[in-house]
Design an enzyme around this catalytic site. Sequence first.
Site, PDB file in Angstrom:
ATOM      1  N   LYS A  44     -21.482  70.710 101.182  1.00  0.00           N
ATOM      2  CA  LYS A  44     -20.880  70.560 102.513  1.00  0.00           C
ATOM      3  C   LYS A  44     -20.453  71.929 103.050  1.00  0.00           C
ATOM      4  O   LYS A  44     -20.444  72.911 102.308  1.00  0.00           O
ATOM      5  CB  LYS A  44     -19.695  69.606 102.439  1.00  0.00           C
ATOM      6  CG  LYS A  44     -18.584  70.092 101.530  1.00  0.00           C
ATOM      7  CD  LYS A  44     -17.547  68.992 101.297  1.00  0.00           C
ATOM      8  CE  LYS A  44     -16.470  69.463 100.361  1.00  0.00           C
ATOM      9  NZ  LYS A  44     -15.556  68.357  99.984  1.00  0.00           N
ATOM     10  N   TYR A 271      -1.203  97.585 113.450  1.00  0.00           N
ATOM     11  CA  TYR A 271      -0.346  96.792 114.331  1.00  0.00           C
ATOM     12  C   TYR A 271       0.985  96.458 113.685  1.00  0.00           C
ATOM     13  O   TYR A 271       1.040  96.059 112.519  1.00  0.00           O
ATOM     14  CB  TYR A 271      -1.047  95.477 114.704  1.00  0.00           C
ATOM     15  CG  TYR A 271      -2.214  95.663 115.635  1.00  0.00           C
ATOM     16  CD1 TYR A 271      -2.039  96.227 116.905  1.00  0.00           C
ATOM     17  CD2 TYR A 271      -3.488  95.259 115.263  1.00  0.00           C
ATOM     18  CE1 TYR A 271      -3.104  96.390 117.767  1.00  0.00           C
ATOM     19  CE2 TYR A 271      -4.573  95.404 116.113  1.00  0.00           C
ATOM     20  CZ  TYR A 271      -4.376  95.981 117.369  1.00  0.00           C
ATOM     21  OH  TYR A 271      -5.435  96.133 118.216  1.00  0.00           O
TER      22      TYR A 271
HETATM   23  C1  LIG Z   1     -15.597  68.371  98.612  1.00  0.00           C
HETATM   24  C2  LIG Z   1     -15.736  67.179  97.784  1.00  0.00           C
HETATM   25  C3  LIG Z   1     -16.107  67.300  96.438  1.00  0.00           C
HETATM   26  C4  LIG Z   1     -16.253  68.634  95.753  1.00  0.00           C
HETATM   27  O1  LIG Z   1     -14.953  69.156  95.532  1.00  0.00           O
HETATM   28  P1  LIG Z   1     -14.754  70.551  94.786  1.00  0.00           P
HETATM   29  O2  LIG Z   1     -13.281  70.626  94.589  1.00  0.00           O
HETATM   30  O3  LIG Z   1     -15.274  71.602  95.698  1.00  0.00           O
HETATM   31  O4  LIG Z   1     -15.511  70.465  93.529  1.00  0.00           O
HETATM   32  C5  LIG Z   1     -16.316  66.138  95.715  1.00  0.00           C
HETATM   33  N1  LIG Z   1     -16.165  64.933  96.304  1.00  0.00           N
HETATM   34  C6  LIG Z   1     -15.792  64.775  97.583  1.00  0.00           C
HETATM   35  C7  LIG Z   1     -15.628  63.420  98.152  1.00  0.00           C
HETATM   36  C8  LIG Z   1     -15.561  65.890  98.364  1.00  0.00           C
HETATM   37  O5  LIG Z   1     -15.185  65.751  99.642  1.00  0.00           O
END
Ligand SMILES: *Cc1c(COP(=O)(O)O)cnc(C)c1O
Length: 376
Positions: A44, A271
């Site tokens: 993702k 800044y």
């Molecule tokens: C993002 C996600 C994962 C992976 O999580 P990590 O902590 O990056 O390993 C697994 N399952 C779901 C439903 C997620 O949204």
Amino acid sequence: MPRPISATISLPFLTHNLAVVRNQLDRISTEHRRVRPKIWAVIKANAYGHGIHNALRAFDQADGLAMLDLAEAIACREAGWVKPILLLEGFFDAADINLFSQYSLDATVHCQTQLDMLSAVKVNKPVNVFLKLNTGMNRLGFEPDRFRSAWDSVTGLQRSGTVGRIGKMTHFARADEAHDLTNAQIRVFAEATHGLPGPDSMCNSAASLTPAYWLSLPDTAEQWVRPGICLYGSSPFTQQTSADLELKPGQTLSSRLISVRSIGPGEGVGYGHIFVAEQPMRIGVVACGYADGYPRHAPTGTPVSVAGVRTRLLGRVSMDMLTVDLGPVPQARVGDDVVLWGQNGPTVDEVASAAGTIGYELLCAVAPRVPKLVVS
Ligand SMILES: *Cc1c(COP(=O)(O)O)cnc(C)c1O
């Protein structure tokens, strides 16, 4: 020449990290004489900032891919990925269900509204679903006392040809800590899904790397783990570093010094002058700022590497630049390499921790204006 900043994506390191997870699953499964869980490589958020097409190449040994975006899932199919793909939030509109059918995408089904959408469509080919149970995360999923009736609805849809294979899934809230909540969530899952056939999926990176969690499910069902962050070389745990886990950085954010100067005691930097020199010092300006995805909240002292030497950030991060202490690198000159995080620099987790965030956020946030170089 463009600005010297770039994000280098290492396909061999991504592949290595997947092998680390798979080897551990293999080893422990063999020890316990059970079948190794299958791996959904979670890609993702544009593969946590690494690029979907890079992830497809690096993770071709994964058993499946999990993501959120329908268009990205279709792009993976069009790029030739034939193994399973799971959409972690399922569909958002009944009109999309036919694309799930057409492209053989597995859908997470987590609420009654999605069940209603499924009941209202006709598909050419049944859609595989993972029915999601809320075991305590309180984000997505049916409540335990509603799970059986949701199960009955999807099995009805299976008989009518809308739904294909049915799996069960949940998500942990605190698998990255040694906390009893995870065991409590597993008990809720085991009880609510007891006796129901089909594959199970519970574990994110932290739980995939904690054998006790995935070993706690009965060996009778096919199990799918869902590692994300560890595949990119960042540790899911605060108590263990990526090096402890033998993970390698999938992404290296690097740039160069574009200015070097000396300042005297009492002179401020950048800044707000939030850093003021106490003695004469040499400082360097790096072509990297928050508009590149570097965290603006990183304070003085955040680690950074200049010409291979570890030093520290000074003062406030600007939009396009940040300033570093050249004390440890007296020979540093304009044009020298700077690693903000990744190979030959601090880990993304060290920078994240200094800036009060997590590696996930930094990896995902690298800006589109930063060119990606791919090492294959
Ligand atoms: C993002 C996600 C994962 C992976 O999580 P990590 O902590 O990056 O390993 C697994 N399952 C779901 C439903 C997620 O949204």
